[in-house]
Design an enzyme around this catalytic site. Structure first.
Site, mmCIF file in Angstrom:
data_model
loop_
_atom_site.group_PDB
_atom_site.id
_atom_site.type_symbol
_atom_site.label_atom_id
_atom_site.label_comp_id
_atom_site.label_asym_id
_atom_site.label_seq_id
_atom_site.Cartn_x
_atom_site.Cartn_y
_atom_site.Cartn_z
ATOM 1 N N GLU A 147 -14.106 -40.073 9.643
ATOM 2 C CA GLU A 147 -12.753 -40.531 9.911
ATOM 3 C C GLU A 147 -11.733 -39.406 9.754
ATOM 4 O O GLU A 147 -10.760 -39.322 10.514
ATOM 5 C CB GLU A 147 -12.415 -41.702 8.980
ATOM 6 C CG GLU A 147 -13.214 -42.952 9.288
ATOM 7 C CD GLU A 147 -13.192 -43.961 8.145
ATOM 8 O OE1 GLU A 147 -12.590 -45.033 8.334
ATOM 9 O OE2 GLU A 147 -13.777 -43.676 7.094
ATOM 10 N N HIS A 199 -11.260 -50.705 10.153
ATOM 11 C CA HIS A 199 -12.230 -49.610 10.338
ATOM 12 C C HIS A 199 -12.118 -48.976 11.729
ATOM 13 O O HIS A 199 -13.045 -48.333 12.203
ATOM 14 C CB HIS A 199 -13.677 -50.092 10.123
ATOM 15 C CG HIS A 199 -13.960 -50.546 8.732
ATOM 16 N ND1 HIS A 199 -14.704 -51.691 8.469
ATOM 17 C CD2 HIS A 199 -13.604 -50.035 7.526
ATOM 18 C CE1 HIS A 199 -14.792 -51.852 7.164
ATOM 19 N NE2 HIS A 199 -14.130 -50.875 6.563
ATOM 20 N N ARG A 247 -3.874 -41.844 7.392
ATOM 21 C CA ARG A 247 -4.561 -43.111 7.672
ATOM 22 C C ARG A 247 -3.636 -44.230 7.199
ATOM 23 O O ARG A 247 -3.215 -44.265 6.047
ATOM 24 C CB ARG A 247 -5.882 -43.208 6.919
ATOM 25 C CG ARG A 247 -6.554 -44.561 7.113
ATOM 26 C CD ARG A 247 -7.776 -44.745 6.232
ATOM 27 N NE ARG A 247 -8.326 -46.079 6.417
ATOM 28 C CZ ARG A 247 -8.617 -46.909 5.429
ATOM 29 N NH1 ARG A 247 -8.412 -46.554 4.182
ATOM 30 N NH2 ARG A 247 -9.122 -48.096 5.682
ATOM 31 N N ARG A 303 -16.411 -58.714 -1.438
ATOM 32 C CA ARG A 303 -15.744 -59.706 -0.587
ATOM 33 C C ARG A 303 -16.749 -60.709 -0.044
ATOM 34 O O ARG A 303 -17.868 -60.348 0.321
ATOM 35 C CB ARG A 303 -15.020 -59.022 0.583
ATOM 36 C CG ARG A 303 -13.891 -58.111 0.158
ATOM 37 C CD ARG A 303 -13.208 -57.498 1.368
ATOM 38 N NE ARG A 303 -12.335 -56.395 0.981
ATOM 39 C CZ ARG A 303 -12.253 -55.239 1.619
ATOM 40 N NH1 ARG A 303 -13.010 -55.021 2.694
ATOM 41 N NH2 ARG A 303 -11.445 -54.306 1.214
ATOM 42 N N ASN A 311 -5.087 -40.058 2.982
ATOM 43 C CA ASN A 311 -5.379 -41.486 2.854
ATOM 44 C C ASN A 311 -4.826 -41.917 1.503
ATOM 45 O O ASN A 311 -5.406 -41.613 0.466
ATOM 46 C CB ASN A 311 -6.887 -41.729 2.944
ATOM 47 C CG ASN A 311 -7.251 -43.207 2.893
ATOM 48 O OD1 ASN A 311 -6.396 -44.065 2.738
ATOM 49 N ND2 ASN A 311 -8.530 -43.496 3.009
#
Length: 396
Positions: A384, A178, A89, A239, A6
């Protein structure tokens, strides 16, 4: 061996899996190369022991060479060629990539084309892919995309109420993110509920510093909260989530800030951080709220109300028996007070959590709903990296 990667613009996060048993890959180490092109730091953790190396890495290629050399030095591999597959990823695959794919030149061109949709994430992924390809030319390179799982959403759920030409000319639509986590949760839910994937209806709350919710109908993404970018939907760590878009113009007039500055504030200084003025970390905000901090309490109440509202909305859209409501990721897996407040605010769904189960420790998953609840409620640890490993295995 399979390596899961990642990568960001100045970092490479990785996990190495040993594949003695195809059905049970074993994680042998994980690590992080950071501050690439600045001063460079590589951390590799094996069996709880951390090995830290300070080393200048002028680019991703040098970082990759250092990572592979340390693998050999630490005797986790015999030689770099023991790594047969690398799963990456990648955040954005646009509307063309709908599943995990081998990273051919055409796919890399698609990642490059979608830099305009993910300018913070796709460049780092592409640079990392090229660096590993140069160092391990015989390894199979596979791309797992956060957006691909959501490409099953129907048009009514991914279209915006903007001019249709924005969609055809500029690809303005909801993409969702996601996806790798949601894919893993569905994979795990088959075992939990003893049901085939195409029979599963779930509402999954992936709540971390970034957060989203996915309505999963017949095992596929039906709707999700994040949109064209990860700024949309829920209130998150920094956010804002959904707001009145005219706020941007209004604040620009009031402060003289341009649209880029304001968007940066909505991404990096809003959400829990902006409302609580305490922290972007839910643990800190909860602790401050429990001590009587009113802004922190407001942030927690806002956060849980917004999550609850989307759960009720998605339950209505699924419009069928829901197998379970699942909480996952950092906040979803570990913050019992958030799970409890969210379910209390889903009034129409008659949800009820068992307080003892809600606080109980667990390693994989745990049903936390009480007998009074109309739907099962679970906390499930997402994985993940394992999902990317398993997807990469299919190409070997």
């Amino acid at each position: 061996m399979i390596l899961v990667v990642n990568a960001g613009s100045s970092s490479i996060k990785f996990k190495l899996f040993n594949i003695k048993d195809i059905k049970n890959p074993i994680s042998t180490l994980d690590g992080l190369a950071e501050r690439i092109s600045v001063d460079g730091k590589l951390t590799i953790e094996i069996n709880g022991e951390k090995h830290v190396f300070e080393s200048e890495m002028k680019d991703h290629l040098e970082a990759v060479k250092l990572i592979l050399s340390k693998f050999t030095e630490l005797k986790v591999i015999g030689k770099p060629e023991d790594i047969k597959g690398i799963g990456f990823r990648v955040v954005h695959g646009g509307d063309k990539i709908v599943k995990t794919v081998e990273l051919t030149n055409d796919i890399k061109k698609t990642i490059e084309d979608n830099i305009r949709l993910a300018p913070l994430h796709n460049p780092g992924a592409l640079t990392s892919i090229n660096a590993f390809q140069a160092s391990l030319p015989n390894a199979k390179l596979v791309g797992c995309f956060d957006t691909s799982y959501h490409q099953t959403m129907p048009e009514i759920n991914y279209m915006y109420t903007t001019p249709y030409k924005w969609y055809t000319d500029y690809k303005v639509r909801k993409y969702g993110f996601h996806g790798i986590s949601y894919e893993y949760i569905v994979y795990k839910a088959q075992e939990i509920f003893n049901k085939k994937q195409d029979k599963l209806n779930l509402i999954v709350c992936h709540l971390g510093n970034g957060g989203s919710i996915c309505a999963i109908k017949n095992g596929k993404s039906y709707n999700t909260t994040m949109g064209l970018t990860p700024l949309a939907g829920l209130m998150m760590g920094t956010r804002s989530g959904d707001i009145d878009p005219s706020i941007i113009q209004y604040i620009s007039k009031e402060t003289g800030k341009d649209i880029y500055e304001i968007t940066d504030i909505l991404n990096k200084q809003s959400g829990l951080q902006g409302v609580s003025e305490v922290s972007s970390d839910m643990r800190d905000v909860i602790a401050a709220a429990e001590k009587g901090n009113k802004k922190a309490s407001l942030a927690v109440e806002l956060y849980t109300q917004i999550v609850a509202d989307f759960i009720v909305k998605f339950a209505n859209q699924i419009n069928d028996k829901i197998d379970g409501i699942i909480f996952t990721a950092g906040v979803g897996e570990n913050a019992g007070v958030i799970r409890e407040k969210v379910t209390q605010k889903c009034g129409l769904l008659d949800l009820n959590i068992d307080s003892n189960l809600n606080d109980e420790k667990y390693s994989d998953y745990l049903v936390i709903s009480s007998a009074k609840s109309k739907m099962p409620i679970l906390k499930v640890r997402t994985n993940e990296e394992l999902m990317i490993c398993n997807q990469t295995l299919k190409f070997l």
